[in-house]
Design a protein around this motif. Structure first.
Motif, PDB file in Angstrom:
ATOM      1  N   ASN A   1      46.064  41.415  37.429  1.00 20.90           N
ATOM      2  CA  ASN A   1      46.364  40.326  38.042  1.00 20.90           C
ATOM      3  C   ASN A   1      47.741  40.292  38.403  1.00 20.90           C
ATOM      4  N   ASP A   2      48.369  39.128  38.761  1.00 17.93           N
ATOM      5  CA  ASP A   2      49.904  39.228  39.220  1.00 17.93           C
ATOM      6  C   ASP A   2      50.881  39.042  38.131  1.00 17.93           C
TER       7      ASP A   2
ATOM      8  N   CYS B   1      48.937  35.251  45.739  1.00 16.30           N
ATOM      9  CA  CYS B   1      49.883  36.242  45.220  1.00 16.30           C
ATOM     10  C   CYS B   1      51.509  35.733  45.260  1.00 16.30           C
TER      11      CYS B   1
ATOM     12  N   TYR C   1      42.120  43.727  34.086  1.00 13.87           N
ATOM     13  CA  TYR C   1      40.919  43.521  33.852  1.00 13.87           C
ATOM     14  C   TYR C   1      40.061  44.556  33.608  1.00 13.87           C
TER      15      TYR C   1
ATOM     16  N   THR D   1      44.365  40.538  41.990  1.00 14.02           N
ATOM     17  CA  THR D   1      44.068  39.278  42.160  1.00 14.02           C
ATOM     18  C   THR D   1      44.449  38.629  40.810  1.00 14.02           C
ATOM     19  N   ARG D   2      44.571  37.162  40.950  1.00 16.25           N
ATOM     20  CA  ARG D   2      44.642  36.310  39.879  1.00 16.25           C
ATOM     21  C   ARG D   2      43.335  35.528  39.650  1.00 16.25           C
TER      22      ARG D   2
ATOM     23  N   ALA E   1      37.637  39.010  40.322  1.00 15.50           N
ATOM     24  CA  ALA E   1      37.921  40.288  39.330  1.00 15.50           C
ATOM     25  C   ALA E   1      36.796  40.689  38.776  1.00 15.50           C
TER      26      ALA E   1
END
Length: 166
Positions: A95-96, A13, A101, A77-78, A83
């Protein structure tokens, strides 16, 4: 009103996103857990914001998040496989860069990720992620705020509903 927690996969992150999440958490007094395989410095001393260091084995931080979060929570989360696991549990995930998602888009994202990984493993260049800057941070902040406000509104609505006697 039932509380929710923000879970952050902190291993990758960006610092700006971590700081943004902390600012939102402090302002709204939202419990927030940053989870990683190593200690990550956080610019806060709030009791409801904490860092959890999991084992150094692969996916240990991911597994910790999946085991401890609930459908009322939000995750950042990436990591697309993480995810996907979280969405299967009914958790809101973004995501960042502010992409949310969903059940509708995670399959395509996972397929694209796996395709790019296969290209990389075979020595070919896959799709590159663009650099992270102010634009991406603003996209994240707007999306994160929108998801937090949706969650707060949902919980307030649930709190006003009479209990059923089933």
């Amino acid at each position: 009103m039932q509380a929710f927690t923000v879970w952050v996969d902190a291993d990758s992150c960006p610092i700006g996103v971590r700081d943004m999440i902390i600012r939102f958490a402090q302002r709204l007094k939202i419990p927030t857990v940053f989870t990683a395989n190593r200690p990550i410095p956080l610019n806060t001393r709030c009791s409801f914001i904490r860092m959890t260091v999991s084992e150094t084995t692969p996916d240990a931080a991911d597994n910790y998040i999946v085991e401890h979060c609930s459908p009322a929570d939000i995750a950042v989360t990436r990591d697309i496989p993480l995810a996907s696991r979280l969405i299967d549990k009914g958790i809101r995930v973004l995501n960042d860069r502010g992409t949310v998602y969903t059940r509708e888009n995670i399959g395509e994202r996972l397929s694209l990720r796996n395709f790019n990984l296969e290209l990389y493993e075979n020595g070919l260049a896959g799709e590159k992620t663009s650099s992270f800057g102010k634009k991406e941070l603003n996209l994240f902040a707007n999306s994160f705020d929108k998801e937090l406000q949706k969650k707060i509104k949902e919980l307030r609505f649930q709190a006003t509903q009479p209990l059923s006697n089933e």
